[in-house]
Every structure is written in C-alpha cells, then in structure tokens.
Write a protein that holds these residues in place. Structure first.
Motif, short mmCIF file in Angstrom:
data_model
loop_
_atom_site.label_atom_id
_atom_site.label_comp_id
_atom_site.label_asym_id
_atom_site.label_seq_id
_atom_site.Cartn_x
_atom_site.Cartn_y
_atom_site.Cartn_z
N LEU A 61 0.84 -1.21 0.00
CA LEU A 61 0.00 0.00 0.00
C LEU A 61 0.87 1.26 0.00
O LEU A 61 0.55 2.24 -0.68
N ALA A 62 1.97 1.21 0.74
CA ALA A 62 2.85 2.38 0.79
C ALA A 62 3.38 2.72 -0.61
O ALA A 62 3.42 3.90 -1.00
N ILE A 63 3.75 1.70 -1.39
CA ILE A 63 4.24 1.95 -2.76
C ILE A 63 3.11 2.50 -3.63
O ILE A 63 3.30 3.45 -4.40
N THR A 64 1.94 1.89 -3.50
CA THR A 64 0.79 2.35 -4.29
C THR A 64 0.50 3.82 -4.01
O THR A 64 0.27 4.62 -4.94
N LEU A 65 0.53 4.20 -2.73
CA LEU A 65 0.26 5.59 -2.36
C LEU A 65 1.37 6.52 -2.85
O LEU A 65 1.10 7.62 -3.34
N ALA A 66 2.62 6.06 -2.73
CA ALA A 66 3.74 6.89 -3.16
C ALA A 66 3.65 7.15 -4.67
O ALA A 66 3.87 8.28 -5.13
N LEU A 67 3.30 6.11 -5.44
CA LEU A 67 3.15 6.30 -6.89
C LEU A 67 1.98 7.23 -7.20
O LEU A 67 2.03 8.02 -8.15
N SER A 68 0.94 7.14 -6.40
CA SER A 68 -0.21 8.03 -6.58
C SER A 68 0.20 9.49 -6.33
O SER A 68 -0.18 10.39 -7.08
N HIS A 69 1.01 9.72 -5.28
CA HIS A 69 1.53 11.07 -5.02
C HIS A 69 2.41 11.54 -6.18
O HIS A 69 2.35 12.70 -6.59
N ALA A 70 3.22 10.62 -6.71
CA ALA A 70 4.11 10.98 -7.82
C ALA A 70 3.29 11.39 -9.04
O ALA A 70 3.66 12.31 -9.78
N ARG A 71 2.14 10.72 -9.26
CA ARG A 71 1.26 11.07 -10.38
C ARG A 71 0.76 12.50 -10.26
O ARG A 71 0.49 13.17 -11.24
N GLU A 72 0.62 12.95 -9.02
CA GLU A 72 0.15 14.31 -8.78
C GLU A 72 1.30 15.32 -8.79
O GLU A 72 1.10 16.47 -8.43
N GLY A 73 2.47 14.84 -9.16
CA GLY A 73 3.62 15.73 -9.30
C GLY A 73 4.26 16.12 -7.99
O GLY A 73 5.00 17.11 -7.93
N LYS A 74 3.99 15.37 -6.92
CA LYS A 74 4.57 15.72 -5.62
C LYS A 74 6.00 15.19 -5.53
O LYS A 74 6.23 13.98 -5.66
N ARG A 75 6.92 16.11 -5.30
CA ARG A 75 8.33 15.73 -5.23
C ARG A 75 8.62 15.04 -3.89
O ARG A 75 8.10 15.45 -2.86
N GLY A 76 9.42 14.01 -3.95
CA GLY A 76 9.78 13.28 -2.72
C GLY A 76 9.01 11.97 -2.58
O GLY A 76 9.40 11.09 -1.81
N ALA A 77 7.92 11.83 -3.35
CA ALA A 77 7.11 10.61 -3.23
C ALA A 77 7.89 9.38 -3.71
O ALA A 77 7.86 8.33 -3.07
N LEU A 78 8.57 9.56 -4.81
CA LEU A 78 9.28 8.41 -5.39
C LEU A 78 10.45 7.96 -4.52
O LEU A 78 10.75 6.77 -4.45
N HIS A 79 11.08 8.92 -3.85
CA HIS A 79 12.18 8.56 -2.96
C HIS A 79 11.70 7.67 -1.83
O HIS A 79 12.45 6.85 -1.31
#
Lengths: 172, 420
Positions: free
Chosen positions: B214-232
């Motif tokens: 779930l943490a990866i799914t959420l992080a990728l979702s944040h990345a889709r919204e252009g939020k920096r730091g999500a992918l890290h």
C-alpha cells in the motif's frame, strides 16, 4: 455451519489448534469441511446488494458511508468476539497459551546448548516440529544429543535419560 | 511483552544513515512530515540490507536513487495534521508490543529460526545447497531486516522484538504516505477485518507485505500528482517488499502497471517512475534469485510447475471461502469488490479507479501465481493455509480503496469562482 463463534468447536480454543491454524483464520478450521458453492453465491449477492446501495444517487453520501460502516463493523463483530473471548490467544488465555510453547522451546534449547547441539525425533507431535526447529536454530556440533518428542510434548513432562531428552507421554 | 527497546539501536543507526542519504538527495523525504523518520529508517535499512545481500544489489538500489535524482521536497502531507497518524502509530505499537514473547502460530517459529541465526550466518545458510535452512530458497531480506533490528541477538525475546519492529516500521511507512485526513477511516476499515489484528501481533510477514504494498501504491499516486519526494519514499520500500516474500515482486509489478495505466497523459514520466521502483525491487528480488542459481539452491515451493491449472476450480472455491470467512474478514471483501466495480464504472473517480486497478492486478496476478505453482503450493492452498494470508496481503490496499471510493462519493465543495 457454525454461525455462532462462541459455540463453534472449530474456533481455536486450545493452544494446539491455535498454533496450527491461528494465523489462517479467526475461527474457521480450513481442514474441516469443503468450501460450499453457497459461499460463492453469497459473495455475488452481497456484492450486488452493496453496488445497488451505492448507486442510489438520491442517498446523501454521508448516510451511505455511515450505513456501509455499520454493515462492515456489524459483520466484523463475530470475529472480534472470537478474538476477545473464545480463541486461545484472547486477552485472558494468551499468557497460558504462550507459556506452553515457551516452556517446550526453553527446555529443548537449554538441553541442546548444554550438549552443543541435538537431533530431534518426532513421534506424532504435530506442533513440535516448528518449535524444535526454532529451539535448535544456529546450534551445530560433531556429536549431537537426542531429543524425542511424543504426542503431548508441549504440555507433558520432560525427562533426561543419558544423552536423550524425552518429552511427552512416555517421559515418566 | 515484546521488548521492543532491543530494536532501538538498530533503528537509530538506520535512521542516521537514512538521514544522511536524504540530505545528500536534497531532503526529499521531508515532504512526508514527522513520519518521514520511518521512511529514513527504511532507506537506511534497505542500504545495509542491499550491502549484506550482495554489493551488486547495493549498486542497483543506489542506481535507482540516482535515476530519481536530487529533489527539493514539496508538501505531500501537512505536518500540522500529523497528530492523528502519530496516535495511530502509537496504538499499533502498543498492540504489537503487548503480547507474550513466545511463538503462538505455526509459521512464527519457522521465520524466527532464520532471524535467530544472525544476518551473516543466515545469508550463508540460505545459499548453502546442502544446508538445512527451511523453507529452502525463500527470500531472506525480511528475515535479515528482523535480525538486524534484533541487533543480532539470538534470545527468543530479542528475535521476536526484531520481527515486531519490522511490523511496526511497515505501519509507520504506510502512515507516513497516507493522506492525513483519512488515517482514522483507514484504521477503522482495517479493523473490520479481525484477521488483520492477528497478523499485526504476529511474526508473520504477510501483513508486512500488504502494508509495504500500500505504501508503494500511495507513493506512486503522489508521484502522479507531481509531488516531489514521493518516489524517494517508494524505492527503499520496493526493495524491502520484493525481498521479503516472493509475492512481494508481484505486488510491485502490479502497482507499477496500474501506475502506468493511470498515467496515460504523462507516459514518459510514468515509465521513469515505474522503472525506478521496479529497479529497486529487482535489486533485492533478482539479486537473491541470481545468488540462489549461482549457488545451486532451488526454491522448490515457488518454482514454475503449472500444477494449479488442473485444480483451478478448487483453488477458486478456496479463495471464495477465505473471502467469505465472516469471522476473519467480516463483510470486507464483498464491500471491497462492490466498491471496486462501482468506481470502475465511474471515469470521474480517477484516484479510486487507479487504486481499484492496482488491487485487481495484485489479486489477479497472485491468483495466476497459484495456478502456475507447484503441487506443494496447491496442496497448501487447498489445505487452507495460503488464501487467507494472500487476502491479508491485499487487505491494506482494499481498506484504502473503500476509503478513497467513499471520499469520491462525497459532494465536491463548489467555490463561487468555480461555479461562475
């Protein structure tokens, strides 16, 4: 079918049944009875009902969420009841259940360390294999001592005969 | 009671390492507020574990981090609203800690026997073709992490503390990336599945897999919204997830595929993001598989044997049985399936649809894996020891899907400017 977990004989009320199946389900023992096709029908019907409920556009979303929450919590109640008052890892029984495995583990590890290491012979003791594996983990030597684990080794007495530790019914 | 303080030195060391790497990358993890510390611990732990596994794994993991590059953080979660997440983490830690330090379920001693060996001996034993480590060929990153968190101690209480600390860290990682407004809703949704509570308080790794997934799914979702730091945040978690159990790589691939499908408007970015996450996952999964092959150790349980195909109807019925086990999951699965189908029909619910896609892919790929598995895996499945655990792995994402779908149903606030 045993809809009431309180009276369900499969509801993991002993430390042994808990040990074998406790992480596979709250109550149901998967080894007892085959899955019924009625379950599949029930799943489809329940899913369809929830979809129908969700698509009632006129219903305010908060009320929809509240009803769903009530349904989810109500359905979880039998499981929580079993967790709290029926299962052998409920708050009142968990210490006693853990004490059995801990006692066997400590006995086996203490004996094996004393002799450098040990080999295990299992005799109809279902729950003993994983506990013995844990107890003897990391111990190795040239001449291992012997451990015999009989049917009720987890709850029964242990005796030492020479280089052999015997636990269970024949350890008298 | 589990002596969790045993894990404090290892957690502090991992946090220090994670912090220094985070600083070197421009502090992208700071985007996650106070719980960014959990992600820094995960990052530090992943680096040490990669080094332990093989220097090549470390090179690949660092390569994934370099691919993502330096980034100044944007605000992913509001640090002022972190109190709810901290309270939830505190309650989870109390629940994890308050159990006797003795195994209660069959597989607990099996996993703990590996932890007890210590990190270096465990690695050696896992790659010894004549060794007695069981089950043979299973991924070891989770056990290595637990052993590190137990500070290499071999007493039972310390090994259990290492296992409990990994569960606690997984909870913290999810709470770090979970939108704060819905933390309570997600916790309640999780509690409607009583079996999740059992796994929260056990040394089993299925809930760990589910939480990290779930943490990866959420992080990728944040990345889709252009939020920096999500992918890290996603990279060390992907490394841990793919190396903890063989199912882990399935979760990662499904999350990346769903991310690609949900990002059709920005395919190049999505490919780069998914590529980095997959690379981090392969750093643990593929490295260990290559090491097994080089040392002549086979993963007999999880080999490709297609044995499940002839048992497909029975396996399907067993999955239905587990999903309709009221005592274990309440009505969670009918509700989740209904929610998934409902949002799939609503193109406007983009976030919930992407989530439903992820969950459907994960469930589908795990089911296919059962069909492609060995006779032994089929026997375990039909014996009832696999399906409920797979559902525990899917439970955190399912709970989040329900929360997201319900939020999507809520009427949008219409500002005067928007209505004009």
């Amino acid at each position: 079918m045993h809809p009431d977990p309180i009276h369900d004989p499969r509801c993991l009320v002993t430390s042994e049944t808990l040990f074998v199946d406790g992480a596979n389900g709250v109550c149901h023992d998967p080894r007892v009875g085959d899955p019924s096709p009625l379950r599949a029908i029930g799943l489809v019907v329940a899913t369809a009902l929830v979809i129908a409920w969700l698509t009632r556009e006129r219903l305010p979303s908060r009320r929809r969420a509240a009803w769903l929450l009530a349904l989810a919590l109500g359905a979880a109640l039998p499981g929580w009841l079993a967790l709290l008052v029926v299962r052998a890892d409920g708050p009142m029984q968990i210490s006693a259940s853990a004490a059995e495995t801990r006692r066997l583990h400590d006995t086996l590890r203490g004996f094996a360390r004393e002799h450098g290491c040990a080999e295990v012979r299992l005799d109809h003791c279902l729950t003993c294999a994983p506990i013995a594996r844990l107890a003897l983990s990391g111990l190795a030597c040239e001449h291992p001592a012997s451990i015999e684990l009989h049917e009720d080794a987890a709850s029964g007495p242990c005796t030492i005969e020479g280089d052999t530790l015997i636990c269970g019914s024949s350890a008298r | 009671m589990i002596p969790m303080w045993v894990a404090v030195p290892a957690i502090a060391a991992a946090a220090a390492l994670g912090l220094s790497i985070d600083h070197a990358l421009g502090r992208p993890l700071a985007a996650h507020g106070p719980l960014a510390w959990a992600l820094r611990v995960a990052l530090g732990l992943a680096i040490v574990l990669a080094l332990l596994l093989h220097p090549l794994a470390l090179v690949v993991l660092v390569g994934a981090l370099v691919l993502v590059g330096k980034q100044r953080p944007s605000t992913i979660v509001d640090p002022r609203a972190a109190r709810g997440s901290l309270v939830a983490l505190g309650i989870a830690l109390v629940a994890i800690t308050l159990r006797p330090a003795a195994p209660l379920f069959w597989d607990e001693p099996v996993w703990l026997a590996k932890v007890r060996l210590g990190p270096l001996v465990l690695r050696e034993a896992a790659l010894d073709p004549n060794g007695t480590l069981a089950p043979r060929g299973y991924p070891i990153v989770g056990s290595l992490a637990e052993s590190l968190l137990a500070c290499g101690r071999e007493d039972l209480a310390a090994t259990m503390a290492g296992a409990a600390a990994l569960v606690g860290l997984s909870v913290a990682c999810v709470l770090a990336v979970l939108p704060r407004r819905r933390v309570l809703a997600w916790c309640v949704a999780m509690l409607t599945m009583p079996l999740v509570w059992i796994h929260l308080r056990s040394a089993h790794l299925d809930l760990v897999v589910g939480l990290l997934s779930l943490a990866i799914t959420l992080a990728l979702s944040h990345a889709r919204e252009g939020k920096r730091g999500a992918l890290h945040a996603a990279l060390p978690i992907a490394f841990l997830l793919a190396g903890t159990k063989d199912e882990g790589i399935v979760h990662v691939i499904a999350a990346c595929l769903a991310h690609g499908l949900a990002s059709r408007a920005r395919p190049r970015d999505a490919a780069r993001e998914s590529g980095a996450v997959l690379l981090a996952a392969l750093a643990s999964f593929a490295t260990f598989r290559v090491l097994l092959a080089v040392h002549g150790v086979s993963d007999d349980d999880h080999a490709l044997a297609f044995a499940g195909i002839s048992h497909a109807p029975a396996i399907a019925m067993e999955l239905v049985r587990a999903g309709t086990d009221i005592a274990s999951f309440g009505a969670a699965w009918p509700i989740t399936i209904a929610m998934g189908l409902f949002v799939a029909m609503r193109p406007s619910m983009t976030k919930a649809r992407a989530l439903a896609g992820t969950l459907a892919l994960q469930a589908g790929m795990l089911a296919v894996a059962l069909l492609l598995g060995t006779e032994r895996l089929v026997a375990f499945t039909l014996d009832g020891t696999v399906s409920a655990r797979l559902l525990v792995q899917l439970a955190p994402t399912a709970a989040w899907l329900v929360c997201e779908a319900l939020a999507s149903l809520a009427p949008r606030e219409v500002t005067p400017a928007a209505s004009a």
